[in-house]
Write a protein that holds these residues in place. Structure first.
Motif, short mmCIF file in Angstrom:
data_model
loop_
_atom_site.label_atom_id
_atom_site.label_comp_id
_atom_site.label_asym_id
_atom_site.label_seq_id
_atom_site.Cartn_x
_atom_site.Cartn_y
_atom_site.Cartn_z
N UNK A 214 0.68 -1.03 -0.07
CA UNK A 214 -0.03 -0.03 -0.51
C UNK A 214 1.19 1.08 -0.10
N UNK A 215 0.89 2.52 -0.80
CA UNK A 215 1.04 3.70 -0.56
C UNK A 215 1.81 4.51 0.99
N UNK A 239 13.59 -9.18 -2.50
CA UNK A 239 11.52 -9.23 -2.65
C UNK A 239 11.58 -10.67 -2.44
N UNK A 240 10.56 -11.13 -1.61
CA UNK A 240 9.69 -12.23 -1.43
C UNK A 240 8.77 -12.95 -2.93
N UNK A 241 10.01 -14.14 -2.88
CA UNK A 241 9.75 -15.03 -4.13
C UNK A 241 8.02 -15.11 -3.90
N UNK A 244 4.31 -10.55 -6.40
CA UNK A 244 4.65 -10.09 -7.33
C UNK A 244 4.90 -8.78 -6.36
N UNK A 245 6.48 -7.05 -6.38
CA UNK A 245 6.49 -6.52 -6.25
C UNK A 245 6.35 -5.85 -4.71
#
Length: 291
Positions: A214-215, A239-241, A244-245
């Motif tokens: 979230x922003x 990154x968490x596999x 995404x993102x």
């Protein structure tokens, strides 16, 4: 620690006897009887610690040239281990060979590829020396000593050169003299509770957390930590596999008030998806030289 200073302490290291992990362990636990337990890899080190709760471990976590050792961050998170201390050192390399050797006689130089890279400028000034990558710095010294390899030299630490009876041909051959490595001291939670300093001495912690996608999620966490006078000395995202993102954040914090620090943790916890304290310990401000 509460144990007698002369009681033998088993310390898991990555590498063979004489490696930089070995030297760092002996520096950190100076005054204690240390028995290092060599492990072929960091995975093997964490496995060894998971099967022997009486053993502690020392693990490199970041280097000023190579950066963070990302795989070790993940191995720590996935383990049940607790950080009980840190140790920062300046890494210095030597060129060593069998007694009686000279720099002019050396035709092959063996070491870990990272060490060869760090000493590349010196080695390129000696074109007669062919660089050959090996698994380990200290292991290269051990092999030359054990096999009596003439015309071979190792790039390693001075501690390893002396341990394996090699003659030091040149000291301080690293290109960048500001080569520092930070190590973490790890222990099983039960042993960690015995090793942990008194609460009023604690001034540093390492945590890991994930955030909702979230922003402004990270900005909110950092604002709260700042409000409680908690200082961020390092933040590393991975990154968490499979998500995404989305990222996992590894953060080192320093503080002057343990109470305020714990209040800040409880204040940010509701903003995270998950949060774990990896360890609370005493910051090591000074930097030792290790060769």
């Amino acid at each position: 620690m509460k144990e007698d200073a002369k009681q033998e302490l088993k310390v898991a290291i990555q590498g063979v006897a004489g490696c930089f992990h070995d030297a760092a362990a002996r520096q950190y636990f100076e005054g204690k009887e240390v028995k290092t337990v060599p492990c072929e890899s960091f995975h093997a080190l964490f496995d060894a610690l998971s099967t022997d709760a009486s053993m502690v471990g020392i693990v490199a976590i970041e280097n000023t040239i190579a950066g963070s050792l990302l795989a070790n961050h993940e191995l720590l998170r996935q383990s049940h281990l607790t950080i009980v201390g840190e140790h920062s050192v300046r890494i210095s390399h030597v060129l060593c060979a069998l007694p009686g050797s000279s720099i002019e006689s050396i035709e092959e130089v063996n070491s870990h590829p990272m060490a060869l890279m760090q000493c590349e400028q010196f080695l390129l000034h000696h074109p007669n020396m062919r660089m050959v990558e090996k698994f380990d710095t200290a292991g290269s010294a051990e092999e030359i000593s054990r096999l009596k390899l003439e015309k071979h030299a190792a790039v390693c630490g001075e501690f390893a050169a002396k341990l394996y009876g090699l003659e030091i041909l040149e000291r301080g051959i690293e290109t960048n003299k500001r080569n520092y490595t930070r190590f973490l001291i790890l222990a099983d939670p039960l042993l960690a509770s015995e090793m942990k300093p008194r609460e009023e001495l604690l001034d540093k912690a390492s945590i890991v957390f994930t955030l909702p996608h979230s922003h402004g999620a990270l900005s909110k966490v950092l604002t709260i930590l700042s409000f409680y006078d908690v200082n961020l000395t390092k933040i590393q995202s991975l990154p968490i596999v499979g998500r995404e993102w989305e990222y996992r954040f590894y953060v080192d914090l320093t503080f002057s008030s343990y109470v305020r620090y714990r209040q800040s943790i409880e204040a940010v916890r509701p903003l995270t998806n998950e949060l774990r304290i990896l360890g609370e310990y005493v910051e090591r401000v000074g930097v030792n030289t290790m060769s």
